[in-house]
Design a protein around this motif. Structure first.
Motif, mmCIF file in Angstrom:
data_model
loop_
_atom_site.group_PDB
_atom_site.id
_atom_site.type_symbol
_atom_site.label_atom_id
_atom_site.label_comp_id
_atom_site.label_asym_id
_atom_site.label_seq_id
_atom_site.Cartn_x
_atom_site.Cartn_y
_atom_site.Cartn_z
ATOM 1 N N SER A 94 -10.224 -120.692 19.249
ATOM 2 C CA SER A 94 -11.155 -121.505 20.039
ATOM 3 C C SER A 94 -12.361 -120.653 20.414
ATOM 4 N N GLY A 95 -13.244 -121.218 21.203
ATOM 5 C CA GLY A 95 -14.466 -120.528 21.570
ATOM 6 C C GLY A 95 -14.323 -119.473 22.653
ATOM 7 N N SER A 96 -13.146 -119.356 23.254
ATOM 8 C CA SER A 96 -12.960 -118.361 24.310
ATOM 9 C C SER A 96 -11.537 -117.824 24.273
ATOM 10 N N VAL A 97 -11.327 -116.698 24.921
ATOM 11 C CA VAL A 97 -9.990 -116.130 25.041
ATOM 12 C C VAL A 97 -9.104 -117.119 25.790
ATOM 13 N N HIS A 98 -9.599 -117.639 26.909
ATOM 14 C CA HIS A 98 -8.794 -118.535 27.741
ATOM 15 C C HIS A 98 -8.291 -119.741 26.955
ATOM 16 N N SER A 99 -9.179 -120.447 26.262
ATOM 17 C CA SER A 99 -8.750 -121.650 25.556
ATOM 18 C C SER A 99 -7.850 -121.308 24.371
ATOM 19 N N THR A 100 -8.072 -120.171 23.718
ATOM 20 C CA THR A 100 -7.208 -119.764 22.608
ATOM 21 C C THR A 100 -5.820 -119.395 23.111
ATOM 22 N N VAL A 101 -5.754 -118.661 24.212
ATOM 23 C CA VAL A 101 -4.459 -118.301 24.798
ATOM 24 C C VAL A 101 -3.725 -119.559 25.256
ATOM 25 N N GLU A 102 -4.426 -120.469 25.890
ATOM 26 C CA GLU A 102 -3.813 -121.713 26.372
ATOM 27 C C GLU A 102 -3.216 -122.514 25.198
ATOM 28 N N PHE A 103 -3.990 -122.678 24.131
ATOM 29 C CA PHE A 103 -3.515 -123.419 22.963
ATOM 30 C C PHE A 103 -2.370 -122.671 22.279
ATOM 31 N N SER A 104 -2.457 -121.354 22.233
ATOM 32 C CA SER A 104 -1.403 -120.544 21.618
ATOM 33 C C SER A 104 -0.088 -120.688 22.373
ATOM 34 N N TRP A 122 -19.230 -118.503 17.559
ATOM 35 C CA TRP A 122 -20.423 -119.128 18.138
ATOM 36 C C TRP A 122 -21.442 -118.108 18.609
ATOM 37 N N CYS A 123 -20.985 -116.889 18.844
ATOM 38 C CA CYS A 123 -21.915 -115.807 19.183
ATOM 39 C C CYS A 123 -21.333 -114.517 18.618
ATOM 40 N N PRO A 124 -22.190 -113.601 18.194
ATOM 41 C CA PRO A 124 -21.676 -112.373 17.580
ATOM 42 C C PRO A 124 -20.938 -111.502 18.597
ATOM 43 N N LEU A 125 -19.766 -111.009 18.187
ATOM 44 C CA LEU A 125 -18.971 -110.129 19.034
ATOM 45 C C LEU A 125 -18.787 -108.799 18.326
ATOM 46 N N GLY A 126 -18.754 -107.743 19.099
ATOM 47 C CA GLY A 126 -18.512 -106.416 18.541
ATOM 48 C C GLY A 126 -17.033 -106.197 18.283
ATOM 49 N N VAL A 127 -16.704 -105.095 17.635
ATOM 50 C CA VAL A 127 -15.319 -104.786 17.310
ATOM 51 C C VAL A 127 -14.476 -104.668 18.580
ATOM 52 N N GLY A 128 -15.031 -104.074 19.629
ATOM 53 C CA GLY A 128 -14.297 -103.942 20.894
ATOM 54 C C GLY A 128 -13.929 -105.282 21.486
ATOM 55 N N GLU A 129 -14.885 -106.193 21.527
ATOM 56 C CA GLU A 129 -14.635 -107.530 22.073
ATOM 57 C C GLU A 129 -13.648 -108.310 21.217
ATOM 58 N N PHE A 133 -10.043 -109.752 22.279
ATOM 59 C CA PHE A 133 -9.724 -111.167 22.063
ATOM 60 C C PHE A 133 -8.361 -111.303 21.384
ATOM 61 N N TYR A 134 -8.197 -110.631 20.251
ATOM 62 C CA TYR A 134 -6.947 -110.758 19.502
ATOM 63 C C TYR A 134 -5.762 -110.156 20.243
ATOM 64 N N GLU A 135 -5.992 -109.057 20.934
ATOM 65 C CA GLU A 135 -4.903 -108.450 21.696
ATOM 66 C C GLU A 135 -4.427 -109.383 22.810
ATOM 67 N N LYS A 160 -10.364 -101.433 10.126
ATOM 68 C CA LYS A 160 -9.831 -100.679 11.266
ATOM 69 C C LYS A 160 -9.331 -101.601 12.372
ATOM 70 N N LEU A 161 -9.991 -102.732 12.567
ATOM 71 C CA LEU A 161 -9.553 -103.685 13.592
ATOM 72 C C LEU A 161 -8.137 -104.167 13.297
ATOM 73 N N PHE A 162 -7.845 -104.476 12.031
ATOM 74 C CA PHE A 162 -6.513 -104.947 11.646
ATOM 75 C C PHE A 162 -5.467 -103.875 11.926
ATOM 76 N N VAL A 163 -5.778 -102.661 11.533
ATOM 77 C CA VAL A 163 -4.830 -101.553 11.677
ATOM 78 C C VAL A 163 -4.593 -101.240 13.154
ATOM 79 N N ASP A 164 -5.654 -101.120 13.930
ATOM 80 C CA ASP A 164 -5.519 -100.827 15.361
ATOM 81 C C ASP A 164 -4.732 -101.916 16.081
ATOM 82 N N LEU A 165 -5.027 -103.167 15.758
ATOM 83 C CA LEU A 165 -4.339 -104.281 16.407
ATOM 84 C C LEU A 165 -2.854 -104.285 16.054
ATOM 85 N N ALA A 166 -2.530 -104.014 14.803
ATOM 86 C CA ALA A 166 -1.124 -103.983 14.377
ATOM 87 C C ALA A 166 -0.357 -102.868 15.094
#
Length: 195
Positions: A94-104, A122-129, A133-135, A160-166
């Motif tokens: 979804s468009g935000s962490v909150h709505s994605t977590v809620e739906f998840s 909907w807006c560009p996010l950096g690797v940190g953001e 989000f995924y975490e 690197k994002l995939f590896v760090d998150l895993a």
């Protein structure tokens, strides 16, 4: 939640999914309401013809055109119609962490076997953001999470994002690479994660 699937197995702590996982299309009635009967028939057809798992509401389901109640309804129909015959993955991005977590959390509560999560576009996010989000999503549920790297014109998210998150989230175990030259990134992820 652990189920004994022939095509979703736990081996040495790693879940493996083998085969095709189609994202269901969204049939609609003349008034643009969801044609639930045809959707259910489509799920049955996918399973009967050998799908390893099924997924909705994703891009093929045109999730971006659905209201939140419609997305939740599609998820419920998918899980109910699958009826434990194959794993049901619910796409919850979804468009935000909150709505994605809620739906998840909702998807997990109705019996989804896994999630597919696309990053907010909907807006560009950096690797940190994006990592945050995924975490947050991974930590909000206990079922497997599939990161959907949907960048239809470019290289997508850094390997690197995939590896760090895993390394940080044990339930992040799948990647769906929808990018140009996915083989290169796949090899990069395998190399960086040591297999």
């Amino acid at each position: 939640q652990s189920k004994d699937w022939t095509n979703l197995t736990l081996q040495g702590g790693m879940v493996k999914l083998r085969g095709v996982v189609p994202v269901m299309l969204l049939p609609v009635n003349a008034d643009e309401s969801i044609d639930e009967k045809t959707f259910r028939t489509q799920v049955d057809y996918a399973i009967e013809t050998g799908a390893a798992a099924v997924c909705a509401p994703g891009f093929a389901t045109e999730f971006y055109k659905l209201s939140d109640p419609e997305r939740y309804r599609v998820a419920k129909i998918l899980v109910d119609q699958t009826a434990g015959r194959v794993p049901a993955f619910v796409s919850t991005g979804s468009g935000s962490v909150h709505s994605t977590v809620e739906f998840s959390r909702y998807a997990e509560s109705i019996g989804a076997d896994g999630l597919m999560v696309v990053a907010p576009a909907w807006c560009p996010l950096g690797v940190g953001e994006l990592t945050e989000f995924y975490e947050a999503v991974c930590r909000s549920v206990s079922i497997p999470v599939m990161l959907q790297d949907a960048d239809f014109t470019g290289g997508g998210l850094p390997a690197k994002l995939f590896v760090d998150l895993a390394e940080r989230c044990s339930n992040f175990i799948f990647a769906k690479l929808e990018i140009r030259l996915p083989g290169i990134k796949c090899a990069e992820i395998i190399r960086a994660s040591k297999g």
